[in-house]
Design a protein around this motif. Structure first.
Motif, PDB file in Angstrom:
ATOM      1  N   GLY A 194       0.802  -1.208   0.000  1.00 44.90           N
ATOM      2  CA  GLY A 194       0.000   0.000   0.000  1.00 44.90           C
ATOM      3  C   GLY A 194       0.841   1.266   0.000  1.00 44.90           C
ATOM      4  O   GLY A 194       2.069   1.239  -0.138  1.00 44.90           O
ATOM      5  N   THR A 195       0.158   2.380   0.200  1.00 45.23           N
ATOM      6  CA  THR A 195       0.802   3.684   0.043  1.00 45.23           C
ATOM      7  C   THR A 195       1.834   3.986   1.132  1.00 45.23           C
ATOM      8  O   THR A 195       2.685   4.858   0.954  1.00 45.23           O
ATOM      9  N   ALA A 196       1.776   3.276   2.267  1.00 38.17           N
ATOM     10  CA  ALA A 196       2.785   3.469   3.311  1.00 38.17           C
ATOM     11  C   ALA A 196       4.078   2.723   3.006  1.00 38.17           C
ATOM     12  O   ALA A 196       5.112   2.994   3.613  1.00 38.17           O
ATOM     13  N   GLY A 197       4.021   1.765   2.079  1.00 36.45           N
ATOM     14  CA  GLY A 197       5.229   1.040   1.672  1.00 36.45           C
ATOM     15  C   GLY A 197       5.797   0.126   2.734  1.00 36.45           C
ATOM     16  O   GLY A 197       6.990  -0.213   2.678  1.00 36.45           O
ATOM     17  N   HIS A 198       4.979  -0.336   3.661  1.00 40.74           N
ATOM     18  CA  HIS A 198       5.490  -1.159   4.762  1.00 40.74           C
ATOM     19  C   HIS A 198       6.145  -2.450   4.258  1.00 40.74           C
ATOM     20  O   HIS A 198       5.552  -3.186   3.463  1.00 40.74           O
ATOM     21  N   GLY A 199       7.347  -2.712   4.728  1.00 34.88           N
ATOM     22  CA  GLY A 199       8.032  -3.959   4.442  1.00 34.88           C
ATOM     23  C   GLY A 199       8.417  -4.184   3.004  1.00 34.88           C
ATOM     24  O   GLY A 199       8.770  -5.300   2.621  1.00 34.88           O
ATOM     25  N   ALA A 214       6.874 -11.946  -3.437  1.00 37.45           N
ATOM     26  CA  ALA A 214       6.636 -11.159  -4.647  1.00 37.45           C
ATOM     27  C   ALA A 214       5.370 -10.327  -4.475  1.00 37.45           C
ATOM     28  O   ALA A 214       4.336 -10.828  -4.025  1.00 37.45           O
ATOM     29  N   ALA A 215       5.455  -9.048  -4.841  1.00 41.23           N
ATOM     30  CA  ALA A 215       4.358  -8.127  -4.537  1.00 41.23           C
ATOM     31  C   ALA A 215       4.149  -7.145  -5.682  1.00 41.23           C
ATOM     32  O   ALA A 215       4.927  -7.078  -6.636  1.00 41.23           O
ATOM     33  N   GLU A 216       3.065  -6.381  -5.556  1.00 45.95           N
ATOM     34  CA  GLU A 216       2.753  -5.314  -6.492  1.00 45.95           C
ATOM     35  C   GLU A 216       2.296  -4.105  -5.693  1.00 45.95           C
ATOM     36  O   GLU A 216       1.812  -4.233  -4.566  1.00 45.95           O
ATOM     37  N   LEU A 217       2.458  -2.915  -6.274  1.00 41.54           N
ATOM     38  CA  LEU A 217       2.033  -1.683  -5.619  1.00 41.54           C
ATOM     39  C   LEU A 217       0.538  -1.469  -5.801  1.00 41.54           C
ATOM     40  O   LEU A 217      -0.009  -1.713  -6.872  1.00 41.54           O
ATOM     41  N   SER A 218      -0.127  -0.997  -4.747  1.00 44.67           N
ATOM     42  CA  SER A 218      -1.564  -0.719  -4.808  1.00 44.67           C
ATOM     43  C   SER A 218      -1.851   0.662  -4.229  1.00 44.67           C
ATOM     44  O   SER A 218      -1.399   0.978  -3.115  1.00 44.67           O
ATOM     45  N   PRO A 219      -2.616   1.484  -4.954  1.00 44.23           N
ATOM     46  CA  PRO A 219      -2.956   2.814  -4.432  1.00 44.23           C
ATOM     47  C   PRO A 219      -4.180   2.808  -3.530  1.00 44.23           C
ATOM     48  O   PRO A 219      -4.581   3.858  -3.034  1.00 44.23           O
ATOM     49  N   ASP A 220      -4.787   1.649  -3.313  1.00 43.96           N
ATOM     50  CA  ASP A 220      -6.101   1.599  -2.676  1.00 43.96           C
ATOM     51  C   ASP A 220      -6.081   1.141  -1.226  1.00 43.96           C
ATOM     52  O   ASP A 220      -7.134   0.870  -0.647  1.00 43.96           O
ATOM     53  N   LEU A 221      -4.913   1.026  -0.630  1.00 44.25           N
ATOM     54  CA  LEU A 221      -4.804   0.755   0.798  1.00 44.25           C
ATOM     55  C   LEU A 221      -3.486   1.319   1.272  1.00 44.25           C
ATOM     56  O   LEU A 221      -2.581   1.574   0.476  1.00 44.25           O
ATOM     57  N   SER A 222      -3.361   1.548   2.577  1.00 41.23           N
ATOM     58  CA  SER A 222      -2.109   2.070   3.115  1.00 41.23           C
ATOM     59  C   SER A 222      -1.214   0.956   3.642  1.00 41.23           C
ATOM     60  O   SER A 222       0.018   1.051   3.587  1.00 41.23           O
TER      61      SER A 222
END
Length: 276
Positions: A194-199, A214-222
């Protein structure tokens, strides 16, 4: 004026005009490809890419005769999204009793009432565009552009609905030990940062990872979520209602669209959050 977009059968308008000029396509869509709207939503949805099911849902009904005159009524049939887990066998000593194992089936009901309307467990989501006659004239293919925007918006809204449902269950902190104890395989795990970029970090191969997954960026949660997204789904009603109104005598228009979506989470115990 009212109309219906049928997500199951309608196609996205072509992104190449009559003069051969290309309009900006959504990511991953070839310029000459015909694409059904349901397939386009699957391509755009981050949770679908992580393994979640996108269910384009049309309320199933069954004709039932009643009374001696044979009057026919339409009965809505309940539908579910179900997940099944492995049921391990246990060693039983001679003369021993078999221990009762809980039924390894979890289900989430798709909430549609007998009249075909969405119940409160589902949500009605809307969007609205307003533009002048001058704008309408300056964009000769504005209907096509709006259609693409609506489809991408449905995918993003589905992502937001599902991740909000996961976070509402207050998932525990992620660890490989917790995933192993839950019977989740490494290949199932995916992350959404999410938008906070945790971990989150980018490894030496340029792959975004959250706590090593493996992950992807999402604008819809923090927050950052890691889990088995294959155990989740998003229901989107197949009929999206579109209303076009004239808002002014100068020809200004408003376009309003309505869609029904629901997060389907039979089992939230296989989702975790990643700390900063």
């Amino acid at each position: 004026m009212r109309g219906i977009i049928d997500l199951n059968s309608d196609e996205l308008p072509k992104i190449q005009d009559k003069n051969g000029a290309l309009k900006r396509p959504p990511a991953g869509k070839a310029a000459v490809e015909n694409l059904k709207i349901d397939a386009a939503i699957l391509r755009q949805s981050l949770v679908a890419q992580a393994g979640a099911e996108i269910i384009i849902y049309k309320d199933p009904t069954e004709a039932v005769s009643t009374g001696v005159l044979g009057d026919v009524v339409m009965m809505s049939k309940q539908s579910y999204f179900e997940t099944f887990e492995a049921a391990p066998f246990a060693l039983v000593a001679d003369g021993g009793e078999v221990t009762v194992t809980p039924l390894p089936i979890n289900r989430a009901a798709i909430h549609v009432d007998a009249t075909g309307g969405l119940q409160t467990a589902s949500g009605i989501y809307g969007l609205r565009f307003e533009f002048s006659r001058a704008t309408l004239k300056s964009y000769p293919s504005i209907e096509d552009a709006i259609m693409h925007a609506v489809v991408q918006g449905l995918a993003r809204t589905g992502d937001a609905v599902l991740t909000a449902g996961i976070m509402a269950a207050t998932p525990a902190a992620f660890s490989l030990a917790a995933a192993a104890a839950a019977g989740v395989r490494m290949s199932e795990l995916r992350g959404l940062v999410g938008t906070a970029g945790h971990g989150a970090a980018i490894d030496n191969n340029g792959v975004l990872r959250a706590a090593g997954i493996a992950a992807e960026l999402s604008p819809d949660l923090s927050a950052t979520i890691v889990g088995s997204f294959a155990r989740s789904a998003v229901m989107i009603r197949s009929d999206v209602e579109v209303v076009v109104d004239r808002t002014n005598i100068d020809g200004s228009l408003a376009v309003t669209a309505w869609a029904g979506l629901q997060a389907l989470l039979p089992d939230t115990t296989r989702f975790w959050t990643v700390a900063a």
